[in-house]
Design a protein around this motif. Sequence first.
Motif, mmCIF file in Angstrom:
data_model
loop_
_atom_site.group_PDB
_atom_site.id
_atom_site.type_symbol
_atom_site.label_atom_id
_atom_site.label_comp_id
_atom_site.label_asym_id
_atom_site.label_seq_id
_atom_site.Cartn_x
_atom_site.Cartn_y
_atom_site.Cartn_z
ATOM 1 N N CYS A 22 0.774 -1.248 -0.080
ATOM 2 C CA CYS A 22 0.121 0.085 0.008
ATOM 3 C C CYS A 22 0.935 1.329 -0.003
ATOM 4 O O CYS A 22 0.404 2.179 -0.724
ATOM 5 C CB CYS A 22 -0.827 -0.167 1.387
ATOM 6 N N ARG A 23 1.755 1.229 0.877
ATOM 7 C CA ARG A 23 2.593 2.439 1.119
ATOM 8 C C ARG A 23 4.140 2.697 0.386
ATOM 9 O O ARG A 23 4.464 3.580 0.052
ATOM 10 C CB ARG A 23 2.840 2.680 2.515
ATOM 11 N N LYS A 24 4.722 1.596 0.168
ATOM 12 C CA LYS A 24 6.026 1.653 -0.507
ATOM 13 C C LYS A 24 6.002 1.262 -1.780
ATOM 14 O O LYS A 24 7.014 1.719 -2.522
ATOM 15 C CB LYS A 24 6.807 0.491 0.484
ATOM 16 N N ILE A 25 5.273 0.657 -2.467
ATOM 17 C CA ILE A 25 5.194 0.175 -3.558
ATOM 18 C C ILE A 25 4.052 0.515 -4.529
ATOM 19 O O ILE A 25 2.854 0.381 -4.162
ATOM 20 C CB ILE A 25 5.378 -1.538 -3.844
ATOM 21 N N GLY A 26 4.172 1.046 -5.768
ATOM 22 C CA GLY A 26 3.093 1.318 -6.584
ATOM 23 C C GLY A 26 3.260 0.299 -7.918
ATOM 24 O O GLY A 26 4.173 0.235 -8.365
ATOM 25 N N TYR A 27 1.894 -0.338 -8.229
ATOM 26 C CA TYR A 27 2.027 -1.266 -9.373
ATOM 27 C C TYR A 27 1.525 -0.812 -10.441
ATOM 28 O O TYR A 27 0.704 0.063 -10.348
ATOM 29 C CB TYR A 27 1.363 -2.621 -8.752
ATOM 30 N N ILE A 28 2.298 -0.950 -11.644
ATOM 31 C CA ILE A 28 1.460 -0.580 -12.949
ATOM 32 C C ILE A 28 1.582 -1.825 -13.613
ATOM 33 O O ILE A 28 2.640 -2.720 -13.770
ATOM 34 C CB ILE A 28 2.269 0.401 -13.422
ATOM 35 N N PHE A 29 0.477 -2.072 -14.297
ATOM 36 C CA PHE A 29 0.509 -3.395 -14.959
ATOM 37 C C PHE A 29 0.095 -3.353 -16.717
ATOM 38 O O PHE A 29 -0.200 -2.275 -17.005
ATOM 39 C CB PHE A 29 -1.213 -4.121 -14.430
ATOM 40 N N GLN A 30 0.582 -4.249 -17.066
ATOM 41 C CA GLN A 30 0.225 -4.418 -18.698
ATOM 42 C C GLN A 30 -1.157 -4.162 -19.097
ATOM 43 O O GLN A 30 -1.381 -3.409 -20.059
ATOM 44 C CB GLN A 30 0.922 -5.729 -19.202
ATOM 45 N N THR A 31 -2.050 -4.721 -18.378
ATOM 46 C CA THR A 31 -3.513 -4.634 -18.564
ATOM 47 C C THR A 31 -4.165 -3.711 -17.881
ATOM 48 O O THR A 31 -5.534 -3.660 -17.567
ATOM 49 C CB THR A 31 -3.954 -6.003 -18.620
ATOM 50 N N PHE A 32 -3.491 -2.737 -17.455
ATOM 51 C CA PHE A 32 -4.044 -1.425 -16.882
ATOM 52 C C PHE A 32 -4.424 -1.666 -15.470
ATOM 53 O O PHE A 32 -4.238 -1.059 -14.369
ATOM 54 C CB PHE A 32 -4.889 -0.552 -17.588
ATOM 55 N N ASN A 33 -5.468 -2.902 -15.270
ATOM 56 C CA ASN A 33 -6.194 -3.043 -14.185
ATOM 57 C C ASN A 33 -6.836 -2.029 -13.055
ATOM 58 O O ASN A 33 -6.643 -1.913 -12.037
ATOM 59 C CB ASN A 33 -5.005 -3.746 -13.382
ATOM 60 N N LEU A 34 -7.431 -1.065 -13.902
ATOM 61 C CA LEU A 34 -8.215 -0.265 -13.030
ATOM 62 C C LEU A 34 -9.596 -1.100 -12.766
ATOM 63 O O LEU A 34 -9.931 -2.005 -13.395
ATOM 64 C CB LEU A 34 -8.676 1.074 -14.056
ATOM 65 N N ILE A 35 -10.241 -0.557 -11.756
ATOM 66 C CA ILE A 35 -11.300 -1.429 -11.207
ATOM 67 C C ILE A 35 -12.336 -0.879 -12.080
ATOM 68 O O ILE A 35 -12.779 0.339 -12.008
ATOM 69 C CB ILE A 35 -11.766 -0.956 -9.691
ATOM 70 N N PRO A 36 -13.122 -1.763 -12.888
ATOM 71 C CA PRO A 36 -14.141 -1.301 -13.988
ATOM 72 C C PRO A 36 -15.213 -0.593 -13.493
ATOM 73 O O PRO A 36 -15.792 0.236 -14.011
ATOM 74 C CB PRO A 36 -14.316 -2.594 -14.640
ATOM 75 N N VAL A 37 -15.557 -0.666 -11.991
ATOM 76 C CA VAL A 37 -16.818 -0.170 -11.694
ATOM 77 C C VAL A 37 -16.691 1.112 -11.017
ATOM 78 O O VAL A 37 -17.706 1.815 -10.737
ATOM 79 C CB VAL A 37 -17.652 -1.003 -10.566
#
Lengths: 245, 216
Positions: free
Chosen positions: A88-103
Amino acid sequence: MSDRNNIVRVSGVTKDFDLGKIVVKVLKGIDLEIEAGKYISIMGPSGSGKSTLFNMIGGLDKPTSGKVFIDEVDIAQLDAYELAWLRCRKIGYIFQTFNLIPVMTALENITIPMTFAGVPADDANKRGMELLSQVGLDGRHSHRPSELSGGQQQRVAVARALANSPSIILADEPTGNLDLTTGEDIIALLKNMSIERGVTVISATHDYKMLNVSDQVIWIRDGRIDKIQERDELDIRTGGLESAH
Amino acid sequence: MSRLVALPLSKSFQMAYQSIRVRFFRSLVTTMSLVLAVAFLTFIQTGNDTASGLLSSGEESVERSLTKAGYDINPVTKTIASSAKQRWIVFLSLLTCVVGIINAQLMSVTERFREIGTLKCLGALDRFIVRIFVIEATIQGLAGGFLGALLGGLMGLLSTFLKFGFSTIAYIPWSTVGMTMFYTMCTGTILSLIGVLYPAIVASRMQPIEAMRVEQ
């Protein structure tokens, strides 16, 4: 311990996958130190163990032997709460498939990590709007992911990764699902954020566009580090590539 | 230093509500099985309630027509109890409903694998995921239970009027019928919660690494 400020340290890491009859040795002993504030690319062919190493650095997978330290904390020693806190605090993740919460809307997507971190809703929304404008998405805060283009979604994802001001951004093939120019935009955005905020960006990639902005490139081959190139060595190489076109 | 991650209840409610609203059709399918099961339960119970009310009117003709309509009147206490057959059918319908809910919720978990994995990468704990699913199921259970109770209650009353005439309206035990509808609504909510338990645990145990998978 070294004088350099190492945000990530990997020591003697091996990883075996037990497939029942055979055991596949994916990583065969990796030693690695990543300096804070650098832009690092992990490159290698598919099946080289690149993704596995990347997941270990992100605390998403545990090594069979050896240790992974993030900020000099051995992640194998952390319990579920501490791991969640780290993510939550130390790492920010960015994904190939974006992975935004669709709702959720763009703004809500950016504020989730802040909600988890206990930031009051008003502050989170304010910071969310700032981040949105920093990634060039003013006025898009109420759009759902389905109403945004791939590049715009990835920008929202970058803003979300930055929400809690992490020390590390882990980007897994961030340009893999984007076209050439959009991919370049995202790379430039990541590079800018890395310079402005001093965030360490670690990305696993096939994308040679990444080389231009990387401070260091780690080449993985067959479960081992093939070579580590610094930026000045790279310029020659990419120059060679460019002139070859 | 407090190394805590939190998800306020209001935010969990908001996330659950949004998820239902956006995936309205899927929620509707899950809820429909609940509506039908609760409606059936309420229909049977309301039928028994009204029949008991009619019986307590003490008229001979009523007792005869009730027996003719198939109600089991206890010859000693002069009351109507649900028969073993009724209970068995109701039990089966509720069982089918729970299995249906588990099935639908497991599908929903599979559909949302990447979403759950992403939430975990952003720092969600197992219990946040369980909580969101449980709140969703509670909302669905209350809505489905309410609609089912209403539908079943109305049908139960309607069938009484059709069988014994509208004059029976004077003997309807309204408070008992109301209580029955309340209980069946609660039953619906509990069924929904039983149905979501296993799927929610499956969802919460998911590893954050799943979010990275490209194929889906």
